[in-house]
Design a protein around this motif. Sequence first.
Motif, PDB file in Angstrom:
ATOM      1  N   THR A  15       0.873   0.913   8.717  1.00  0.00           N
ATOM      2  CA  THR A  15       0.791   1.827   7.589  1.00  0.00           C
ATOM      3  C   THR A  15      -0.286   1.376   6.607  1.00  0.00           C
ATOM      4  O   THR A  15      -0.381   0.185   6.292  1.00  0.00           O
ATOM      5  N   GLY A  16      -1.101   2.325   6.167  1.00  0.00           N
ATOM      6  CA  GLY A  16      -2.129   2.049   5.185  1.00  0.00           C
ATOM      7  C   GLY A  16      -3.503   1.737   5.758  1.00  0.00           C
ATOM      8  O   GLY A  16      -4.506   1.766   5.029  1.00  0.00           O
ATOM      9  N   ARG A  17      -3.572   1.424   7.026  1.00  0.00           N
ATOM     10  CA  ARG A  17      -4.871   1.110   7.637  1.00  0.00           C
ATOM     11  C   ARG A  17      -5.661   2.382   7.936  1.00  0.00           C
ATOM     12  O   ARG A  17      -5.100   3.445   8.192  1.00  0.00           O
ATOM     13  N   GLN A  18      -6.970   2.255   7.928  1.00  0.00           N
ATOM     14  CA  GLN A  18      -7.834   3.346   8.346  1.00  0.00           C
ATOM     15  C   GLN A  18      -8.015   3.277   9.863  1.00  0.00           C
ATOM     16  O   GLN A  18      -8.226   2.204  10.428  1.00  0.00           O
ATOM     17  N   GLY A  63      -4.618  14.124   5.031  1.00  0.00           N
ATOM     18  CA  GLY A  63      -4.622  12.749   5.512  1.00  0.00           C
ATOM     19  C   GLY A  63      -5.614  12.480   6.628  1.00  0.00           C
ATOM     20  O   GLY A  63      -5.727  11.353   7.105  1.00  0.00           O
ATOM     21  N   GLU A  79      -7.383   8.306   6.982  1.00  0.00           N
ATOM     22  CA  GLU A  79      -7.879   7.482   5.870  1.00  0.00           C
ATOM     23  C   GLU A  79      -6.925   6.338   5.546  1.00  0.00           C
ATOM     24  O   GLU A  79      -7.345   5.220   5.302  1.00  0.00           O
ATOM     25  N   SER A  80      -5.644   6.618   5.541  1.00  0.00           N
ATOM     26  CA  SER A  80      -4.619   5.627   5.253  1.00  0.00           C
ATOM     27  C   SER A  80      -3.395   6.008   6.085  1.00  0.00           C
ATOM     28  O   SER A  80      -2.609   6.861   5.679  1.00  0.00           O
TER      29      SER A  80
END
Lengths: 115, 107
Positions: A15-18, A63, A79-80
Amino acid sequence: DAEITQSPRHKITETGRQVTLACHQTWNHNNMFWYRQDLGHGLRLIHYSYGVQDTNKGEVSDGYSVSRSNTEDLPLTLESAASSQTSVYFCASSEAGASGSDTQYFGPGTRLTVL
Amino acid sequence: KNEVEQSPQNLTAQEGEFITINCSYSVGISALHWLQQHPGGGIVSLFMLSSGKKKHGRLIATINIQEKHSSLHITASHPRDSAVYICAVGDGNKLVFGAGTILRVKS
């Protein structure tokens, strides 16, 4: 033979990674599409492009982003990454014209898991 | 209500049986597509039609524009026909997909 390829075929991320999913076609098609496929849903359109420098939002675009710098490639970027984006992603292409009337050729899919 | 409805959702048949999968849609369309997705994921276009009937081997697709309905028929079904069959309609410049029909053909 002309083909459409996707890479990677499987991806696990946090979670949170591109994350960027690649799509490459050698059909020389102007139209390219990204879909996601989830259990209980049909294929849903994320983004699409009718040619170089052209990009458009589909029904589930939040997203996600795409860019089209050449005819062959339409990379899809998360993106995230969020757990709700765990899915199987398909890229497709078709000849120029009214896309609803053109056969779409699909890539093999990328299975993305967001932990 | 979904724009594209398929029935049945699941179908199990014995080898050799005649199979029908139905698709109804609620929007104006430029064309209707039938696609096949085998276990493992690959999606292949079977038919694109805007009127009448098309046949390819043991597969037949029909469309009734007035009734907004299409059918996919498989004659002399075989276990290798086991797959998900997806109906999609061309709505302007994009495709809208049904949820798919899971077909299993037993030998």
